[in-house]
Design an enzyme around this catalytic site. Structure first.
Site, PDB file in Angstrom:
ATOM      1  N   HIS A  93     100.039 -65.845  28.937  1.00 40.67           N
ATOM      2  CA  HIS A  93      99.966 -66.294  27.533  1.00 40.67           C
ATOM      3  C   HIS A  93      98.707 -65.699  26.897  1.00 40.67           C
ATOM      4  O   HIS A  93      97.689 -65.526  27.588  1.00 40.67           O
ATOM      5  CB  HIS A  93      99.919 -67.825  27.496  1.00 40.67           C
ATOM      6  CG  HIS A  93     100.060 -68.379  26.111  1.00 40.67           C
ATOM      7  ND1 HIS A  93      99.001 -68.451  25.252  1.00 40.67           N
ATOM      8  CD2 HIS A  93     101.135 -68.835  25.434  1.00 40.67           C
ATOM      9  CE1 HIS A  93      99.409 -68.947  24.093  1.00 40.67           C
ATOM     10  NE2 HIS A  93     100.712 -69.189  24.179  1.00 40.67           N
ATOM     11  N   GLU A 165     105.184 -62.559  21.951  1.00 42.34           N
ATOM     12  CA  GLU A 165     104.380 -63.442  21.109  1.00 42.34           C
ATOM     13  C   GLU A 165     103.261 -62.632  20.451  1.00 42.34           C
ATOM     14  O   GLU A 165     102.192 -62.450  21.061  1.00 42.34           O
ATOM     15  CB  GLU A 165     103.761 -64.554  21.964  1.00 42.34           C
ATOM     16  CG  GLU A 165     104.755 -65.469  22.610  1.00 42.34           C
ATOM     17  CD  GLU A 165     104.209 -66.887  22.758  1.00 42.34           C
ATOM     18  OE1 GLU A 165     104.883 -67.813  22.304  1.00 42.34           O
ATOM     19  OE2 GLU A 165     103.100 -67.061  23.274  1.00 42.34           O
TER      20      GLU A 165
HETATM   21  C1  PEP Z   1     102.252 -70.330  21.621  1.00 42.57           C
HETATM   22  O1  PEP Z   1     101.046 -70.545  21.647  1.00 42.57           O
HETATM   23  O2  PEP Z   1     102.854 -69.883  22.606  1.00 42.57           O
HETATM   24  C2  PEP Z   1     102.960 -70.562  20.372  1.00 42.57           C
HETATM   25  C3  PEP Z   1     104.069 -69.895  20.180  1.00 42.57           C
HETATM   26  O3  PEP Z   1     102.386 -71.439  19.520  1.00 42.57           O
HETATM   27  P1  PEP Z   1     102.896 -71.817  18.047  1.00 42.57           P
HETATM   28  O4  PEP Z   1     104.380 -72.074  18.137  1.00 42.57           O
HETATM   29  O5  PEP Z   1     102.142 -73.065  17.698  1.00 42.57           O
HETATM   30  O6  PEP Z   1     102.581 -70.664  17.186  1.00 42.57           O
END
Ligand code: PEP
Length: 256
Positions: A93, A165
């Site tokens: 992450h 992400e």
């Molecule tokens: C995350 O930190 O993996 C994430 C997707 O957070 P958020 O949905 O709050 O942006």
């Protein structure tokens, strides 16, 4: 392919609060074909929640693990110690990469440790704001993928999940803004192209790729219908039962 909805609770909820919240979710969630919902509570809550969970409705994921199976690693939790409790483990992450300075080598070891222990790694990849500004998105995604998957054998690749992400879209990052479907489609294309080039068409088609970053009930439907997106990794909105439930309902419709 299944649609995945994964809630990353990060460092929120006491064990007691996590149990109460899980109870609430279990009452709301109905099992659905082609939809897999999972939650990732803090490590300390995994054992008690594993006794409470109804795996037909929800699975458990760890947020992190150690890349070694046992040994003198103070403060770490081996994924082998979580066997029987979790089905998934989030690895790499952006908070692990950039707040805790996890290296590519450590991330690669964690992915391999998950696979070795029959736990599905959810390998997170994504460019930062400045990498995006300098036009480095493609290189960053390809580097993170090739490094993270390097120690996984071809047949075990089918046991891995990727989560795209973009760091600039994660709600807790200063100045974050939601990605547009075009931004996401562009990166998913880069990821799928890489998978095809490196591992062939079957892996490209079989490997689930999730999206994460400021997902909420109003954008979940649009994100889930982007070609090549097989689910969502959700931070903030997964902490609010109504929102998480709404997203699951949307995913059910898209998956059916
Ligand atoms: C995350 O930190 O993996 C994430 C997707 O957070 P958020 O949905 O709050 O942006």
């Amino acid at each position: 392919m299944k649609t995945y909805i994964v809630g990353n609770w990060k460092m929120n909820f006491t064990v007691g609060d996590a149990s109460v919240y899980l109870h609430k979710l279990l009452k709301r969630i109905k099992p659905a074909r082609n939809l897999q919902v999972a939650i990732a509570p803090s490590t300390i809550a995994l054992q008690p929640l594993s006794l409470q969970i109804d795996r037909k409705k929800l699975k458990l994921a760890a947020q992190n693990c150690c890349g070694k199976d046992y040994g003198a690693y103070t403060g770490e939790t081996a994924i082998s110690q979580l066997r029987g409790m979790v089905d998934y483990c989030i690895v790499g992450h952006s908070e692990r990469r950039y707040v805790f300075n996890e290296t590519d080598q450590q991330i690669r070891e964690k992915v391999a440790a998950c696979v070795r222990n029959n736990i599905t790694p959810i390998l997170c990849i994504g460019e930062t704001e400045s990498e995006r500004t300098f036009g480095e998105t493609r290189d960053v995604l390809r580097d993170q993928l090739s490094s993270g998957l390097k120690d996984v054998s071809r047949e075990d690749l089918e046991k891995c999940i990727i989560a795209y992400e973009p760091v600039w879209a994660i709600s807790s990052v200063k100045g974050a803004r939601p990605a547009t479907p075009d931004d996401i489609a562009n990166s998913i294309k880069i990821i799928r192209e890489f998978l095809r080039e490196m591992y062939g068409k079957t892996i490209e088609e079989k490997m689930p790729v999730l999206f994460g970053g400021s997902v909420n009930p109003s954008n979940a439907g649009a994100y889930l219908t982007i070609p090549g997106v097989n689910g969502l990794l959700i931070g903030g909105a997964s902490l609010i039962a109504d929102q998480f439930d709404d997203i699951i309902e949307t995913a059910k419709k898209v998956a059916s």
